[in-house]
Scaffold this motif. Structure first.
Motif, short mmCIF file in Angstrom:
data_model
loop_
_atom_site.label_atom_id
_atom_site.label_comp_id
_atom_site.label_asym_id
_atom_site.label_seq_id
_atom_site.Cartn_x
_atom_site.Cartn_y
_atom_site.Cartn_z
N UNK A 356 37.98 -14.98 73.65
CA UNK A 356 36.99 -16.04 73.55
C UNK A 356 36.10 -15.88 72.32
N UNK A 357 35.93 -14.63 71.87
CA UNK A 357 35.01 -14.42 70.76
C UNK A 357 35.28 -13.07 70.10
N UNK A 358 35.17 -13.04 68.78
CA UNK A 358 35.12 -11.78 68.03
C UNK A 358 33.82 -11.81 67.25
N UNK A 359 32.92 -10.88 67.55
CA UNK A 359 31.58 -10.88 66.95
C UNK A 359 31.31 -9.55 66.27
N UNK A 360 30.59 -9.62 65.19
CA UNK A 360 30.18 -8.42 64.48
C UNK A 360 28.72 -8.11 64.82
N UNK A 361 28.42 -6.85 65.05
CA UNK A 361 27.04 -6.43 65.34
C UNK A 361 26.36 -6.18 63.99
N UNK A 362 25.34 -6.99 63.69
CA UNK A 362 24.74 -6.97 62.36
C UNK A 362 23.50 -6.10 62.26
N UNK A 363 22.75 -5.94 63.34
CA UNK A 363 21.51 -5.17 63.28
C UNK A 363 20.52 -5.68 64.30
N UNK A 364 19.23 -5.40 64.06
CA UNK A 364 18.17 -5.81 64.98
C UNK A 364 17.15 -6.67 64.23
N UNK A 365 16.76 -7.76 64.86
CA UNK A 365 15.65 -8.58 64.39
C UNK A 365 14.67 -8.73 65.54
N UNK A 366 13.48 -8.16 65.36
CA UNK A 366 12.51 -8.14 66.45
C UNK A 366 13.00 -7.26 67.58
N UNK A 367 13.12 -7.83 68.77
CA UNK A 367 13.61 -7.06 69.93
C UNK A 367 15.07 -7.36 70.24
N UNK A 368 15.72 -8.15 69.42
CA UNK A 368 17.06 -8.61 69.75
C UNK A 368 18.11 -8.05 68.79
N UNK A 369 19.27 -7.75 69.34
CA UNK A 369 20.42 -7.37 68.54
C UNK A 369 21.05 -8.63 67.97
N UNK A 370 21.33 -8.61 66.68
CA UNK A 370 21.89 -9.79 66.01
C UNK A 370 23.41 -9.69 66.01
N UNK A 371 24.07 -10.73 66.56
CA UNK A 371 25.52 -10.83 66.57
C UNK A 371 25.94 -11.96 65.66
N UNK A 372 26.97 -11.74 64.86
CA UNK A 372 27.52 -12.78 64.00
C UNK A 372 28.95 -13.05 64.46
N UNK A 373 29.18 -14.27 64.99
CA UNK A 373 30.50 -14.59 65.53
C UNK A 373 31.47 -14.90 64.39
N UNK A 374 32.61 -14.21 64.39
CA UNK A 374 33.62 -14.40 63.34
C UNK A 374 34.67 -15.41 63.80
N UNK A 375 35.13 -15.27 65.04
CA UNK A 375 36.08 -16.22 65.62
C UNK A 375 35.61 -16.58 67.02
N UNK A 376 35.99 -17.78 67.45
CA UNK A 376 35.74 -18.17 68.84
C UNK A 376 36.83 -19.12 69.31
N UNK A 377 37.05 -19.13 70.62
CA UNK A 377 37.97 -20.11 71.22
C UNK A 377 37.14 -21.29 71.68
N UNK A 378 37.46 -22.47 71.15
CA UNK A 378 36.73 -23.69 71.49
C UNK A 378 37.62 -24.58 72.36
#
Length: 425
Positions: A356-378
């Motif tokens: 359903x998704x391939x996401x890269x873990x990019x880092x932290x912004x504020x209190x949240x972990x930032x995920x960048x989605x590379x692929x997704x099933x739509x």
């Protein structure tokens, strides 16, 4: 149901009473089959029973399965179209084919036969299952995963759940053919595995997490020392330098237990290049993150979660089991510095499996972990027919992608660029 059941039970009783267990254990299957054929023919003629040749052959095969195999379950084990076998008592056996459950006509003679098979499965892997230890996670010789639960835990007789693993299912190419992911996604995951990204695979029960983990392991270099850690060994790595480790349940006196956390800690002293934990489900997640953060790049594991965001929450909870006093912010920073890629896989209601998704873990912004989605099933907004349809889409890779950086370091930068040429939507 089997034909001529009463006749079979009568013959079975006489043959089993005359068997020499020592002799039988030493016979090869073909030799045993010939001996049983002669025994069946002799008894049928002696008792003047009218049994056609085809039914006699069926009787012989059933006897061979009982003595050398898993009794009524053996034909299902040998059936490559079956991916799961669920025994819910003597007369309730279900299988999964192509993601869909159906009830079979397979039945056991009685609870004793079913319990004997449960004991045999456990004993093959050096495990035990009895009233004092009624739960057992184990495996078959081919690597298929088995869970056994017997009374008094189960109220209606022994329950056996078998997850089978086929040979070609362990290839990303096969998963592309079945529509689990696109060719570009498979190429990206192959690059990520070869380039030693730390990968977590998240999904529900039966979604295909272990199958995907096996497929990713095909892209590990043969020059690396890999340690696998599992509750019941089912990973099948093809590399020449693999050390397989398996947990040990408590003994009769409830001592001698060895947990996944014990094995992860010990593996760090064994000079691994990569550590692969079959499934993170407890405090071993803390040591797994430490390993990822201390030079064991390319480590992989699976966990149960319904989305990439939920997967991060699960990892946080598991780390807290091991380190109660560690601040949440420190846990999140440890996760973001350790985990590079999150792959979310699911079994959909039509029985199909999709990444359903391939996401890269990019880092932290504020209190949240930032995920960048590379692929997704739509999924398509309007579904027609019994099968779920949709497209795999991608926005491409961002410039600060760790995948880009590591792929170039391992000489895979050009291959990664080719993946996204013409695929961005």
């Amino acid at each position: 149901m089997y034909q001529n059941q009463d006749i079979y039970l009568k013959l079975r009783s006489k043959i089993f009473a005359a068997l020499d267990a020592t002799v039988v254990s030493e016979l090869a299957a073909d030799a045993l089959r010939e001996e049983l054929k002669q025994a069946v023919d002799t008894l049928v003629e002696k008792d003047h029973i009218q049994v056609p040749v085809l039914i006699r052959t069926e009787f012989v095969e059933r006897l061979v399965h009982e003595i050398k195999g898993l009794g009524p379950l053996q034909p299902l084990i040998d059936d490559d179209s079956v991916s799961d076998i669920m025994v819910n008592g003597t007369e309730s056996v279900y299988v999964e084919r192509n993601g869909l459950l159906t009830k079979t006509d397979v039945a056991f003679i009685d609870n004793k036969q079913l319990l004997d098979i449960a004991h045999r499965i456990a004993a093959q892997a050096g495990r035990r299952v009895d009233e004092s230890s009624p739960l057992c996670d184990t495996r078959l010789p081919d690597g298929s995963r088995v869970n056994i639960a017997i009374p008094p835990i189960t109220l209606d007789g022994p329950v056996i759940s078998i997850r089978k693993f086929g040979g070609n299912e362990f290839e990303l190419g096969h998963m592309v053919d079945t529509g689990t992911l696109s060719l570009e996604m498979a190429q990206l995951l192959a690059v990520a595995a070869y380039s030693r990204l730390n990968i977590l695979i998240s999904g529900g029960t039966g979604s295909g997490k272990t199958t995907l983990l096996n497929a990713l392991s095909r892209h590990i270099s043969d020059n690396e020392r890999v340690i696998t850690i599992e509750d019941a060994a089912e990973l099948k790595l093809k590399q020449p330098h693999v050390i397989r480790m398996e947990t040990r349940p408590p003994g009769i006196e409830n001592t001698g237990v060895i947990t996944q956390r014990d094995l992860v800690i010990n593996s760090l002293r064994m000079r691994p290049d990569r550590i692969i934990v079959g499934e993170c489900r407890g405090p071993e997640a803390f040591e797994m993150l430490q390993a990822m953060n201390t030079g064991h790049d390319g480590s992989m594991s699976t966990l149960h979660a319904n989305s990439p965001r939920d997967a991060l929450g699960r990892v946080e909870s598991m780390v807290m089991m091991a380190s109660h006093n560690m601040p949440l912010e420190a846990i999140r920073r440890s996760i973001t510095s350790a985990v590079d890629l999150l792959v979310q896989i699911a079994r959909l209601h039509d029985g199909s499996r999709r990444i359903m998704s391939i996401s890269e873990v990019m880092g932290i912004e504020g209190d949240s972990v930032v995920l960048e989605e590379i692929f997704r099933f739509q999924p398509d907004t309007t579904q027609g027919g019994a099968r779920i349809t949709g497209q795999f889409t991608t926005p491409g890779l961002i410039d600060r992608s760790i995948l880009k950086h590591k792929a170039r370091f391992f000489g895979m930068g050009e291959a990664l660029d080719d993946i996204f040429a013409g695929t961005i939507q």
